[in-house]
Design a protein around this motif. Structure first.
Motif, PDB file in Angstrom:
ATOM      1  N   TYR A 193       0.914  -1.064   0.001  1.00  0.00           N
ATOM      2  CA  TYR A 193      -0.023   0.079   0.012  1.00  0.00           C
ATOM      3  C   TYR A 193       0.873   1.361  -0.222  1.00  0.00           C
ATOM      4  O   TYR A 193       2.006   1.163   0.457  1.00  0.00           O
ATOM      5  N   PHE A 216       0.271   5.634   0.549  1.00  0.00           N
ATOM      6  CA  PHE A 216      -0.740   6.604   0.801  1.00  0.00           C
ATOM      7  C   PHE A 216       0.206   7.761   1.447  1.00  0.00           C
ATOM      8  O   PHE A 216       0.632   7.755   2.499  1.00  0.00           O
ATOM      9  N   ASN A 217      -0.077   9.001   0.948  1.00  0.00           N
ATOM     10  CA  ASN A 217       0.399  10.465   1.395  1.00  0.00           C
ATOM     11  C   ASN A 217       1.856  10.323   1.606  1.00  0.00           C
ATOM     12  O   ASN A 217       2.517  10.451   2.668  1.00  0.00           O
ATOM     13  N   TRP A 231      -0.698   7.354  12.240  1.00  0.00           N
ATOM     14  CA  TRP A 231      -2.176   7.479  11.979  1.00  0.00           C
ATOM     15  C   TRP A 231      -2.397   8.295  10.878  1.00  0.00           C
ATOM     16  O   TRP A 231      -1.587   9.316  10.604  1.00  0.00           O
ATOM     17  N   TYR A 241      -2.486   7.122   7.468  1.00  0.00           N
ATOM     18  CA  TYR A 241      -2.004   6.444   6.045  1.00  0.00           C
ATOM     19  C   TYR A 241      -2.835   5.364   5.870  1.00  0.00           C
ATOM     20  O   TYR A 241      -2.295   4.652   5.462  1.00  0.00           O
ATOM     21  N   ARG A 242      -4.010   5.324   6.657  1.00  0.00           N
ATOM     22  CA  ARG A 242      -4.752   4.027   6.141  1.00  0.00           C
ATOM     23  C   ARG A 242      -4.515   2.965   6.559  1.00  0.00           C
ATOM     24  O   ARG A 242      -4.778   1.757   5.855  1.00  0.00           O
ATOM     25  N   LYS A 299      -7.247   1.078   8.562  1.00  0.00           N
ATOM     26  CA  LYS A 299      -8.082   0.712   7.433  1.00  0.00           C
ATOM     27  C   LYS A 299      -7.780  -0.630   6.548  1.00  0.00           C
ATOM     28  O   LYS A 299      -8.492  -1.405   6.267  1.00  0.00           O
ATOM     29  N   ASN A 300      -6.578  -0.813   6.050  1.00  0.00           N
ATOM     30  CA  ASN A 300      -5.964  -1.654   5.426  1.00  0.00           C
ATOM     31  C   ASN A 300      -5.830  -2.887   6.112  1.00  0.00           C
ATOM     32  O   ASN A 300      -5.786  -4.168   5.352  1.00  0.00           O
ATOM     33  N   ARG A 351      -9.404  -4.178   6.069  1.00  0.00           N
ATOM     34  CA  ARG A 351      -9.899  -4.581   4.764  1.00  0.00           C
ATOM     35  C   ARG A 351      -9.188  -6.148   4.391  1.00  0.00           C
ATOM     36  O   ARG A 351      -9.957  -6.930   4.083  1.00  0.00           O
ATOM     37  N   LYS A 374     -13.448   8.762  14.906  1.00  0.00           N
ATOM     38  CA  LYS A 374     -12.922   8.585  13.412  1.00  0.00           C
ATOM     39  C   LYS A 374     -13.083   6.960  13.267  1.00  0.00           C
ATOM     40  O   LYS A 374     -13.222   6.372  12.102  1.00  0.00           O
ATOM     41  N   LEU A 420     -15.024   4.830  10.294  1.00  0.00           N
ATOM     42  CA  LEU A 420     -14.229   3.611   9.477  1.00  0.00           C
ATOM     43  C   LEU A 420     -14.950   2.405   9.472  1.00  0.00           C
ATOM     44  O   LEU A 420     -15.176   1.839   8.449  1.00  0.00           O
TER      45      LEU A 420
END
Length: 181
Positions: free
Chosen positions: A8, A10-11, A109, A111-112, A115-116, A119, A143, A147
């Protein structure tokens, strides 16, 4: 149970989500202790219910051998920055479900990563005949609640005045579940 590694980005941060391995045990022990001191959203205060490296080795071994358990880590910049677990139950009446928990270093925190981790856990559960995932979350952790709702979890109940935080106040815990039809 184990999964294939997933990459992954992100950012500006790249990381992988993979199954925990025996050689992660000492790092996981230190990481859990650090995370427990960074947030009050978890059940433990820093140092409570400490799990040493050998305890994590046993967890990793048990989870790898049990088809109803999953232990994942998120690795960025050559270190583990978060982890999650799904733990099933051997009792027949509860064998259709697992309980999910996650924690991520505060510096990571946004950076998903959580969440990943979730998932990947959902994908694993859906492909392994697990009908229900459950979790507990502090009601004030807006938050996280959003999610979980965005990923198909629903509020099933509220444990009133369930936890006392450092401010001396009591807070509710939400029980959430995701049921695969």
């Amino acid at each position: 149970m184990k999964i294939y590694s997933q990459e992954y980005s992100f950012n500006g941060i790249s990381y992988i989500v993979r199954s925990a391995m025996d050689e992660d045990a000492a790092e996981l022990s230190a990481l859990r202790l650090q995370i427990d001191g960074e947030t009050e959203y978890l059940d433990r205060e820093k140092g409570e219910s400490f799990i040493d490296a050998s305890g994590f080795e046993q967890l990793i071994k048990t989870d790898a051998e049990n088809p109803k358990n999953l232990f994942l880590v998120a690795e960025a910049t050559n270190r583990i920055v978060g982890f999650s677990r799904c733990e099933g139950n051997h009792l027949n009446r509860l064998s259709h479900k697992v309980e999910f928990g996650v924690c991520v270093l505060k510096d990571y925190w946004g950076y998903r990563i959580g969440k990943n981790l979730l998932r990947e856990s959902i994908a694993w559960a859906d492909s392994n005949e697990i009908k229900k995932m459950t979790l507990h979350v502090l009601q004030i952790n807006d938050k996280a609640v959003r999610l979980y709702e965005n990923l198909g979890f629903e509020i099933e109940g509220v444990l009133k005045q369930d936890k006392v935080l450092s401010d001396g106040n009591y807070y509710n815990t939400i029980i959430m579940g995701r049921f695969k039809e």
